[in-house]
Design a protein around this motif. Structure first.
Motif, PDB file in Angstrom:
ATOM      1  N   ALA A  25      35.099  10.028  48.728  1.00  0.00           N
ATOM      2  CA  ALA A  25      36.545  10.059  48.983  1.00  0.00           C
ATOM      3  C   ALA A  25      37.251  11.044  48.060  1.00  0.00           C
ATOM      4  CB  ALA A  25      37.132   8.655  48.808  1.00  0.00           C
ATOM      5  N   GLY A  26      36.682  11.266  46.885  1.00  0.00           N
ATOM      6  CA  GLY A  26      37.301  12.180  45.935  1.00  0.00           C
ATOM      7  C   GLY A  26      37.372  13.611  46.424  1.00  0.00           C
ATOM      8  N   ALA A  27      36.482  14.002  47.319  1.00  0.00           N
ATOM      9  CA  ALA A  27      36.483  15.368  47.825  1.00  0.00           C
ATOM     10  C   ALA A  27      37.799  15.717  48.503  1.00  0.00           C
ATOM     11  CB  ALA A  27      35.316  15.573  48.786  1.00  0.00           C
ATOM     12  N   THR A  33      44.854  18.417  46.220  1.00  0.00           N
ATOM     13  CA  THR A  33      45.692  18.403  45.012  1.00  0.00           C
ATOM     14  C   THR A  33      45.220  19.300  43.873  1.00  0.00           C
ATOM     15  OG1 THR A  33      44.505  16.523  43.995  1.00  0.00           O
ATOM     16  CG2 THR A  33      46.293  16.000  45.534  1.00  0.00           C
ATOM     17  N   GLU A  34      44.075  19.992  44.023  1.00  0.00           N
ATOM     18  CA  GLU A  34      43.548  20.768  42.897  1.00  0.00           C
ATOM     19  C   GLU A  34      43.263  22.221  43.291  1.00  0.00           C
ATOM     20  OE1 GLU A  34      40.384  19.016  40.690  1.00  0.00           O
ATOM     21  OE2 GLU A  34      41.225  17.009  40.763  1.00  0.00           O
ATOM     22  N   ARG A  61      40.277  23.718  34.423  1.00  0.00           N
ATOM     23  CA  ARG A  61      39.586  22.503  33.982  1.00  0.00           C
ATOM     24  C   ARG A  61      40.587  21.473  33.466  1.00  0.00           C
ATOM     25  NH1 ARG A  61      36.154  24.256  29.856  1.00  0.00           N
ATOM     26  NH2 ARG A  61      34.318  24.431  31.166  1.00  0.00           N
ATOM     27  N   ASP A  62      41.557  21.926  32.678  1.00  0.00           N
ATOM     28  CA  ASP A  62      42.563  21.002  32.143  1.00  0.00           C
ATOM     29  C   ASP A  62      43.344  20.335  33.274  1.00  0.00           C
ATOM     30  OD1 ASP A  62      41.769  21.731  29.618  1.00  0.00           O
ATOM     31  OD2 ASP A  62      43.440  23.109  29.271  1.00  0.00           O
ATOM     32  N   GLY A  67      44.260  15.462  36.749  1.00  0.00           N
ATOM     33  CA  GLY A  67      44.601  15.298  38.151  1.00  0.00           C
ATOM     34  C   GLY A  67      44.296  13.927  38.725  1.00  0.00           C
ATOM     35  N   LYS A  68      44.432  13.831  40.041  1.00  0.00           N
ATOM     36  CA  LYS A  68      44.335  12.537  40.723  1.00  0.00           C
ATOM     37  C   LYS A  68      42.916  11.983  40.765  1.00  0.00           C
ATOM     38  CE  LYS A  68      48.474  12.876  43.575  1.00  0.00           C
ATOM     39  NZ  LYS A  68      49.040  12.760  44.943  1.00  0.00           N
ATOM     40  N   VAL A  69      41.926  12.855  40.895  1.00  0.00           N
ATOM     41  CA  VAL A  69      40.545  12.370  40.933  1.00  0.00           C
ATOM     42  C   VAL A  69      40.167  11.748  39.593  1.00  0.00           C
ATOM     43  CG1 VAL A  69      38.134  13.022  41.158  1.00  0.00           C
ATOM     44  CG2 VAL A  69      39.824  13.984  42.705  1.00  0.00           C
TER      45      VAL A  69
END
Length: 214
Positions: A25-27, A33-34, A61-62, A67-69
């Motif tokens: 689901a993270g994909a 969002t990234e 990376r930061d 982020g949401k994941v």
């Protein structure tokens, strides 16, 4: 791509499928969002999972770790990951430099990933870095079934190669190809353990749960 992250997650007993589903689901969250996460992959080998991602610089990376994941993983780590957030996630984050890479545009077709950690012999780190930096060009020229290939430097003497394939025939072609032959030829001079103990015994093969590239 200059920066990467490699995060090992060990699922709690009985939570292997739940952690895998969470990562799949993270994909979608990464896609939505990234924008600075150039590649994101979730991998599985029994109870061991890995998140591998790449960025153009440290700001990407930061943003990823803010982020949401990452937020969702922090929220669910106590339930899903052995060791929870601090000991099961944070303690297992590695942030290597990307020495060279080959990328493609077929991330959704990837089924298999192979990761090989290697360690340079004393005094050979610079030579090993140079050797791996030239690997991507050989892969591009000679390995059409190796869709993604990354040479990584984790520390002064710790390195690794991670690559992605659509099927087992690609894996087999890779290990019978020119890069593998060159590694084998130079392993005794460059690597702790040589070819058998420094490379072959360290090979890890993973199922690709989900993969996104931009």
């Amino acid at each position: 791509m200059k920066e990467a992250s490699y995060i090992t997650l060990n699922a709690k007993s009985g939570k292997e499928n739940d952690l895998a589903d969470f990562l799949i689901a993270g994909a979608d969250l990464v896609t939505e969002t990234e924008p600075q996460t150039l590649l994101w992959a979730a991998l599985k080998n029994d109870s061991e999972m890995v998140i591998f991602d790449t960025f153009s610089d440290n700001s990407g990376r930061d943003a990823h770790f803010a982020g949401k994941v990452a937020g969702a993983l922090k929220e669910n780590a106590e339930n899903l990951v052995a060791g929870g957030w601090d000991n099961g996630v944070i303690a297992n984050i590695k942030n290597p430099k990307i020495l060279s890479s080959k990328t493609s545009s077929n991330a959704k077709d990837m089924k298999i990933a192979v990761f090989i950690p290697v360690k340079a012999k004393e005094g050979q780190a610079e030579n090993l870095a140079g050797f791996l930096s030239g690997g991507a060009a050989i892969v591009k020229e000679t390995e059409p079934k190796t869709s993604y290939w990354y040479a990584l430097q984790f520390s002064n003497d710790e390195f690794g190669i991670i690559d992605f394939f659509a099927d087992q025939s690609g894996v087999d072609a890779h290990f019978s190809g020119k890069v593998a032959a060159a590694v084998q030829e130079n392993a005794d001079a460059l690597l702790v353990g040589g070819w058998e103990k420094g490379v072959v015994s360290n090979i890890k093969q993973f199922e690709v749960l989900a993969m996104v590239n931009k």
